[in-house]
Design a protein around this motif. Structure first.
Motif, PDB file in Angstrom:
ATOM      1  N   GLN A   1       0.802  -1.085  -0.047  1.00 24.74           N
ATOM      2  CA  GLN A   1      -0.132  -0.081   0.049  1.00 24.74           C
ATOM      3  C   GLN A   1       0.885   1.160  -0.136  1.00 24.74           C
ATOM      4  O   GLN A   1       1.898   1.325   0.452  1.00 24.74           O
ATOM      5  CB  GLN A   1      -1.049   0.135   1.197  1.00 24.74           C
ATOM      6  CG  GLN A   1      -1.985   1.223   1.182  1.00 24.74           C
ATOM      7  CD  GLN A   1      -3.141   1.226   2.323  1.00 24.74           C
ATOM      8  OE1 GLN A   1      -2.614   1.211   3.513  1.00 24.74           O
ATOM      9  NE2 GLN A   1      -4.151   0.767   2.111  1.00 24.74           N
ATOM     10  N   ALA A   2       0.371   2.465  -0.768  1.00 18.25           N
ATOM     11  CA  ALA A   2       1.060   3.579  -0.784  1.00 18.25           C
ATOM     12  C   ALA A   2       0.326   4.672  -0.846  1.00 18.25           C
ATOM     13  O   ALA A   2      -0.914   4.562  -1.260  1.00 18.25           O
ATOM     14  CB  ALA A   2       2.293   3.413  -1.990  1.00 18.25           C
ATOM     15  N   TYR A   3       0.742   5.866  -0.480  1.00 15.66           N
ATOM     16  CA  TYR A   3       0.252   6.967  -1.110  1.00 15.66           C
ATOM     17  C   TYR A   3       0.611   7.371  -2.518  1.00 15.66           C
ATOM     18  O   TYR A   3       1.723   6.886  -2.966  1.00 15.66           O
ATOM     19  CB  TYR A   3       0.715   8.259  -0.192  1.00 15.66           C
ATOM     20  CG  TYR A   3       0.469   8.180   1.191  1.00 15.66           C
ATOM     21  CD1 TYR A   3      -0.957   8.423   1.640  1.00 15.66           C
ATOM     22  CD2 TYR A   3       1.254   7.815   2.154  1.00 15.66           C
ATOM     23  CE1 TYR A   3      -1.342   8.296   2.988  1.00 15.66           C
ATOM     24  CE2 TYR A   3       0.982   7.790   3.608  1.00 15.66           C
ATOM     25  CZ  TYR A   3      -0.234   7.765   4.125  1.00 15.66           C
ATOM     26  OH  TYR A   3      -0.487   7.802   5.115  1.00 15.66           O
ATOM     27  N   TYR A   4      -0.384   8.279  -3.068  1.00 22.08           N
ATOM     28  CA  TYR A   4       0.036   8.417  -4.764  1.00 22.08           C
ATOM     29  C   TYR A   4      -0.042  10.063  -4.979  1.00 22.08           C
ATOM     30  O   TYR A   4      -1.161  10.423  -4.354  1.00 22.08           O
ATOM     31  CB  TYR A   4      -0.828   7.849  -5.540  1.00 22.08           C
ATOM     32  CG  TYR A   4      -0.723   6.224  -5.438  1.00 22.08           C
ATOM     33  CD1 TYR A   4      -0.115   5.578  -6.514  1.00 22.08           C
ATOM     34  CD2 TYR A   4      -1.052   5.293  -4.588  1.00 22.08           C
ATOM     35  CE1 TYR A   4       0.228   4.404  -6.728  1.00 22.08           C
ATOM     36  CE2 TYR A   4      -0.825   4.154  -4.655  1.00 22.08           C
ATOM     37  CZ  TYR A   4      -0.103   3.514  -5.731  1.00 22.08           C
ATOM     38  OH  TYR A   4       0.073   2.121  -5.693  1.00 22.08           O
ATOM     39  N   ALA A   5       0.814  10.588  -5.557  1.00 24.12           N
ATOM     40  CA  ALA A   5       0.571  11.839  -6.405  1.00 24.12           C
ATOM     41  C   ALA A   5       0.619  11.926  -7.772  1.00 24.12           C
ATOM     42  O   ALA A   5       1.598  11.250  -8.356  1.00 24.12           O
ATOM     43  CB  ALA A   5       1.634  12.879  -5.855  1.00 24.12           C
ATOM     44  N   GLY A   6      -0.192  11.980  -8.432  1.00 20.34           N
ATOM     45  CA  GLY A   6      -0.418  11.841 -10.197  1.00 20.34           C
ATOM     46  C   GLY A   6      -0.622  13.239 -10.585  1.00 20.34           C
ATOM     47  O   GLY A   6      -1.237  14.108 -10.250  1.00 20.34           O
ATOM     48  N   HIS A   7       0.485  13.785 -11.479  1.00 19.52           N
ATOM     49  CA  HIS A   7       0.558  15.029 -11.930  1.00 19.52           C
ATOM     50  C   HIS A   7      -0.014  14.723 -13.571  1.00 19.52           C
ATOM     51  O   HIS A   7       0.516  14.148 -14.333  1.00 19.52           O
ATOM     52  CB  HIS A   7       2.142  15.314 -12.409  1.00 19.52           C
ATOM     53  CG  HIS A   7       2.269  16.907 -13.071  1.00 19.52           C
ATOM     54  ND1 HIS A   7       3.425  16.890 -13.806  1.00 19.52           N
ATOM     55  CD2 HIS A   7       1.452  17.767 -13.381  1.00 19.52           C
ATOM     56  CE1 HIS A   7       3.438  18.019 -14.620  1.00 19.52           C
ATOM     57  NE2 HIS A   7       2.088  18.476 -14.139  1.00 19.52           N
ATOM     58  N   SER A   8      -0.855  15.536 -14.031  1.00 16.01           N
ATOM     59  CA  SER A   8      -1.628  15.544 -15.150  1.00 16.01           C
ATOM     60  C   SER A   8      -1.906  14.017 -15.788  1.00 16.01           C
ATOM     61  O   SER A   8      -2.806  13.423 -15.156  1.00 16.01           O
ATOM     62  CB  SER A   8      -0.875  16.235 -16.305  1.00 16.01           C
ATOM     63  OG  SER A   8      -1.515  16.603 -17.396  1.00 16.01           O
ATOM     64  N   MET A   9      -1.328  13.531 -16.633  1.00 18.00           N
ATOM     65  CA  MET A   9      -1.434  12.102 -17.079  1.00 18.00           C
ATOM     66  C   MET A   9      -1.081  11.266 -15.944  1.00 18.00           C
ATOM     67  O   MET A   9      -1.953  10.190 -15.730  1.00 18.00           O
ATOM     68  CB  MET A   9      -0.576  11.807 -18.310  1.00 18.00           C
ATOM     69  CG  MET A   9      -0.664  10.380 -18.826  1.00 18.00           C
ATOM     70  SD  MET A   9       0.729   9.909 -19.770  1.00 18.00           S
ATOM     71  CE  MET A   9       2.130   9.848 -18.797  1.00 18.00           C
ATOM     72  N   GLY A  10      -0.269  11.333 -15.124  1.00 15.28           N
ATOM     73  CA  GLY A  10      -0.053  10.730 -13.898  1.00 15.28           C
ATOM     74  C   GLY A  10      -1.109  10.533 -13.029  1.00 15.28           C
ATOM     75  O   GLY A  10      -1.419   9.393 -12.352  1.00 15.28           O
ATOM     76  N   GLY A  11      -2.104  11.463 -13.044  1.00 15.49           N
ATOM     77  CA  GLY A  11      -3.300  11.649 -12.281  1.00 15.49           C
ATOM     78  C   GLY A  11      -4.244  10.739 -12.740  1.00 15.49           C
ATOM     79  O   GLY A  11      -4.875  10.098 -12.148  1.00 15.49           O
ATOM     80  N   TYR A  12      -4.309  10.642 -14.163  1.00 14.52           N
ATOM     81  CA  TYR A  12      -5.308   9.679 -14.639  1.00 14.52           C
ATOM     82  C   TYR A  12      -4.711   8.183 -14.694  1.00 14.52           C
ATOM     83  O   TYR A  12      -5.690   7.314 -14.187  1.00 14.52           O
ATOM     84  CB  TYR A  12      -5.271   9.888 -16.033  1.00 14.52           C
ATOM     85  CG  TYR A  12      -5.448  11.423 -16.534  1.00 14.52           C
ATOM     86  CD1 TYR A  12      -6.216  12.208 -15.949  1.00 14.52           C
ATOM     87  CD2 TYR A  12      -4.821  11.629 -18.008  1.00 14.52           C
ATOM     88  CE1 TYR A  12      -6.358  13.534 -16.517  1.00 14.52           C
ATOM     89  CE2 TYR A  12      -5.270  13.061 -18.567  1.00 14.52           C
ATOM     90  CZ  TYR A  12      -5.711  13.906 -17.547  1.00 14.52           C
ATOM     91  OH  TYR A  12      -5.852  15.062 -18.137  1.00 14.52           O
ATOM     92  N   ILE A  13      -3.727   7.909 -14.464  1.00 15.06           N
ATOM     93  CA  ILE A  13      -2.928   6.531 -14.284  1.00 15.06           C
ATOM     94  C   ILE A  13      -3.173   6.272 -13.002  1.00 15.06           C
ATOM     95  O   ILE A  13      -3.721   5.128 -12.540  1.00 15.06           O
ATOM     96  CB  ILE A  13      -1.467   6.511 -14.511  1.00 15.06           C
ATOM     97  CG1 ILE A  13      -1.198   6.614 -16.111  1.00 15.06           C
ATOM     98  CG2 ILE A  13      -1.086   5.011 -14.060  1.00 15.06           C
ATOM     99  CD1 ILE A  13       0.375   6.740 -16.231  1.00 15.06           C
ATOM    100  N   MET A  14      -2.936   7.215 -12.081  1.00 17.33           N
ATOM    101  CA  MET A  14      -3.342   6.864 -10.444  1.00 17.33           C
ATOM    102  C   MET A  14      -4.770   6.550 -10.112  1.00 17.33           C
ATOM    103  O   MET A  14      -5.196   5.642  -9.296  1.00 17.33           O
ATOM    104  CB  MET A  14      -2.776   8.164  -9.624  1.00 17.33           C
ATOM    105  CG  MET A  14      -3.157   8.199  -8.258  1.00 17.33           C
ATOM    106  SD  MET A  14      -2.747   9.696  -7.620  1.00 17.33           S
ATOM    107  CE  MET A  14      -4.088  11.137  -7.904  1.00 17.33           C
ATOM    108  N   LEU A  15      -5.541   7.133 -10.852  1.00 22.85           N
ATOM    109  CA  LEU A  15      -7.079   6.838 -10.582  1.00 22.85           C
ATOM    110  C   LEU A  15      -7.532   5.702 -11.140  1.00 22.85           C
ATOM    111  O   LEU A  15      -8.157   4.854 -10.576  1.00 22.85           O
ATOM    112  CB  LEU A  15      -7.895   8.106 -11.212  1.00 22.85           C
ATOM    113  CG  LEU A  15      -7.962   9.541 -10.711  1.00 22.85           C
ATOM    114  CD1 LEU A  15      -8.469  10.428 -11.426  1.00 22.85           C
ATOM    115  CD2 LEU A  15      -8.208   9.333  -9.021  1.00 22.85           C
ATOM    116  N   SER A  16      -7.048   5.329 -12.517  1.00 23.85           N
ATOM    117  CA  SER A  16      -7.284   4.138 -12.855  1.00 23.85           C
ATOM    118  C   SER A  16      -6.772   2.712 -12.097  1.00 23.85           C
ATOM    119  O   SER A  16      -7.544   1.822 -11.891  1.00 23.85           O
ATOM    120  CB  SER A  16      -6.692   3.847 -14.394  1.00 23.85           C
ATOM    121  OG  SER A  16      -6.696   2.291 -14.821  1.00 23.85           O
ATOM    122  N   LEU A  17      -5.416   2.921 -11.571  1.00 23.99           N
ATOM    123  CA  LEU A  17      -5.026   2.145 -10.257  1.00 23.99           C
ATOM    124  C   LEU A  17      -5.951   1.998  -9.148  1.00 23.99           C
ATOM    125  O   LEU A  17      -6.125   1.017  -8.852  1.00 23.99           O
ATOM    126  CB  LEU A  17      -3.653   2.402  -9.998  1.00 23.99           C
ATOM    127  CG  LEU A  17      -2.700   1.725  -9.182  1.00 23.99           C
ATOM    128  CD1 LEU A  17      -1.393   1.924  -9.313  1.00 23.99           C
ATOM    129  CD2 LEU A  17      -3.053   1.886  -7.773  1.00 23.99           C
TER     130      LEU A  17
END
Length: 258
Positions: free
Chosen positions: A88-104
């Motif tokens: 388990q981890a915290y996540y920070a997603g920038h722009s496209m990274g946010g879309y990937i984070m939300l999919s995960l």
């Protein structure tokens, strides 16, 4: 390569690890790489173990020649964390990274301790934006990524050294990486309904002068989601982790209660 949770072939990502403490995965934007997060990582290295991957098609990670999906990109991250034995981890997603984070997070909510959307959003693309991404794929096929993306750095930030950083990273992109992630972004799902039911900390960090994610979009999400943290950064564009790394780092400390 190894199997990811989608049953497809996951790519082995290049990554850097900085610091000590609870794991925080920072996912970068389209056209860039993990080094956009290095200033924030330097500030947070006593608070978190920061895992900074290059998304497939970027940096030193592979660029498969097939079309990608958001689940493919998220699956690469999950396989990386499995190899690091991080459950388990915290996540920070920038722009496209946010879309990937939300999919995960939608696929594996139990793997997520909290989410920070940094110059990103949870909506699907409009029909016009989808068509623009698909048109860009066709342009890349004809002209290559450098000519097509040459104007992007000037839109990302008004800060000269940040623009130059972005320009140098974009020069490293190849056609397969650009086309793959454009397809993934064009076909991604909306995540707003998911976030309305997500019971872990959510934060939104917005740049006042962001030319890709309008401030109105971030404010609308804030009103609908009522996240634990909402921050607007003055004089920041689409690159707040480089334009004001101290403020971004402090916001993540507060969001994740460090």
């Amino acid at each position: 390569m190894s199997r990811n949770w989608q049953g497809e072939m996951a790519e082995k990502l290049s990554y850097e690890i900085v610091g000590k403490g609870d794991p925080l995965v920072c996912l970068h934007a389209y056209g860039l790489d993990h080094t956009e997060w290095m200033q924030v990582a330097g500030i947070l290295k006593e608070d978190f173990t920061l895992i900074l991957p290059d998304i497939r098609g970027h940096g030193d990670s592979p660029s498969p020649t097939r079309e990608y999906s958001m689940l493919d990109l998220a699956g690469d991250v999950i396989v990386m964390l499995d190899q690091l034995e991080i459950n388990q981890a915290y996540y920070a997603g920038h722009s496209m990274g946010g879309y990937i984070m939300l999919s995960l997070a939608k696929r594996y909510p139990e793997r997520v301790a909290g989410l920070a959307l940094v110059a990103s959003h949870a909506y699907t693309d409009s029909p016009e934006k989808i068509q623009s991404r698909l048109d860009t794929i066709e342009k890349v096929k004809l002209h290559g990524p450098l000519e097509v993306l040459s104007g992007m750095p000037d839109l990302l930030s008004a800060v000269p050294n940040v623009r130059e950083f972005c320009r140098e990273k974009i020069k490293r992109m190849d056609s397969f990486g650009v086309m793959g992630v454009l397809a993934a972004m064009a076909h991604r799902e909306d995540s707003m309904d998911f976030l309305k039911t997500f019971n872990k900390p959510i934060g939104i960090i917005a740049g006042e002068n962001d030319r890709f994610i309008p401030l109105e979009t971030s404010r609308e999400m804030n009103g609908l989601l009522k996240p634990k943290m909402y921050v607007e950064l003055d004089d920041c564009g689409h690159m707040p982790m480089m334009e004001n790394p101290e403020a971004v780092a402090q916001a993540m400390r507060e969001l994740f209660q460090i």
